[in-house]
Write a protein that holds these residues in place. Structure first.
Motif, PDB file in Angstrom:
ATOM      1  N   UNK A 190       0.864  -1.176   0.000  1.00 33.20           N
ATOM      2  CA  UNK A 190       0.000   0.000   0.000  1.00 33.20           C
ATOM      3  C   UNK A 190       0.904   1.231   0.000  1.00 33.20           C
ATOM      4  N   UNK A 191       0.306   2.410   0.102  1.00 36.36           N
ATOM      5  CA  UNK A 191       1.110   3.628   0.099  1.00 36.36           C
ATOM      6  C   UNK A 191       2.005   3.725   1.332  1.00 36.36           C
ATOM      7  N   UNK A 192       1.537   3.169   2.457  1.00 37.40           N
ATOM      8  CA  UNK A 192       2.309   3.289   3.686  1.00 37.40           C
ATOM      9  C   UNK A 192       3.288   2.144   3.917  1.00 37.40           C
ATOM     10  N   UNK A 193       2.927   0.908   3.523  1.00 40.08           N
ATOM     11  CA  UNK A 193       3.866  -0.202   3.746  1.00 40.08           C
ATOM     12  C   UNK A 193       4.182  -0.927   2.444  1.00 40.08           C
ATOM     13  N   UNK A 194       5.383  -1.467   2.346  1.00 41.70           N
ATOM     14  CA  UNK A 194       5.813  -2.085   1.090  1.00 41.70           C
ATOM     15  C   UNK A 194       5.180  -3.452   0.805  1.00 41.70           C
ATOM     16  N   UNK A 195       4.598  -4.081   1.824  1.00 40.37           N
ATOM     17  CA  UNK A 195       3.987  -5.390   1.619  1.00 40.37           C
ATOM     18  C   UNK A 195       4.997  -6.494   1.827  1.00 40.37           C
ATOM     19  N   UNK A 196       4.626  -7.713   1.488  1.00 43.43           N
ATOM     20  CA  UNK A 196       5.506  -8.863   1.685  1.00 43.43           C
ATOM     21  C   UNK A 196       5.046  -9.678   2.878  1.00 43.43           C
ATOM     22  N   UNK A 197       5.964 -10.487   3.408  1.00 43.03           N
ATOM     23  CA  UNK A 197       5.641 -11.357   4.539  1.00 43.03           C
ATOM     24  C   UNK A 197       6.034 -10.640   5.826  1.00 43.03           C
ATOM     25  N   UNK A 198       5.040 -10.403   6.672  1.00 42.49           N
ATOM     26  CA  UNK A 198       5.248  -9.686   7.930  1.00 42.49           C
ATOM     27  C   UNK A 198       5.046 -10.656   9.086  1.00 42.49           C
ATOM     28  N   UNK A 199       5.987 -10.667  10.042  1.00 45.87           N
ATOM     29  CA  UNK A 199       5.856 -11.488  11.244  1.00 45.87           C
ATOM     30  C   UNK A 199       5.327 -10.622  12.367  1.00 45.87           C
ATOM     31  N   UNK A 200       4.241 -11.094  13.016  1.00 50.69           N
ATOM     32  CA  UNK A 200       3.677 -10.332  14.130  1.00 50.69           C
ATOM     33  C   UNK A 200       3.110 -11.276  15.183  1.00 50.69           C
ATOM     34  N   UNK A 201       2.810 -10.718  16.360  1.00 49.10           N
ATOM     35  CA  UNK A 201       2.280 -11.520  17.453  1.00 49.10           C
ATOM     36  C   UNK A 201       0.775 -11.705  17.303  1.00 49.10           C
ATOM     37  N   UNK A 202       0.308 -12.925  17.533  1.00 44.74           N
ATOM     38  CA  UNK A 202      -1.125 -13.214  17.502  1.00 44.74           C
ATOM     39  C   UNK A 202      -1.620 -13.315  18.948  1.00 44.74           C
TER      40      UNK A 202
END
Length: 103
Positions: free
Chosen positions: A51-63
């Motif tokens: 998107x305009x703010x983030x480049x995209x791809x595989x993001x690791x985050x806490x669930x």
């Protein structure tokens, strides 16, 4: 729906699951769902569109993890239950093992 005794900023120990035994700080509490998000625990990968703010791809985050699978960690780092006492006319959280006031 029971009240969460674990709050944002608490140090917790993971009791079950892939991350059993790890400790971390509660980043977010979700009382309606009965879950908490712990920093560095229960990591998942999300494929995001650019998107305009983030480049995209595989993001690791806490669930989120169920609150029944975490326990408050006292000063020694061991798991303890949380109780409540009235001290000087105020209701405060207390570590059940040591009797120490948390807040």
């Amino acid at each position: 729906m029971p009240k969460l005794k674990i709050k944002k900023g608490d140090q917790v120990v993971i009791l079950s699951g892939d991350d059993k035994g790890k400790t971390g700080e509660v980043v977010k509490a979700l009382p309606k769902e009965g879950k908490v998000v712990v920093q560095g625990v229960n990591l998942v990968k999300r494929h995001t569109k650019p998107s305009q703010t983030n480049p995209g791809g595989i993001v690791t985050k806490e669930a989120p993890i169920n609150v029944s699978n975490v326990a408050f960690a006292d000063k020694s780092g061991k798991a303890t239950k949380i109780g409540y006492k009235i001290v000087d006319g105020k209701k405060v959280r207390v570590a059940r093992k040591t009797g120490e006031v948390i807040d």
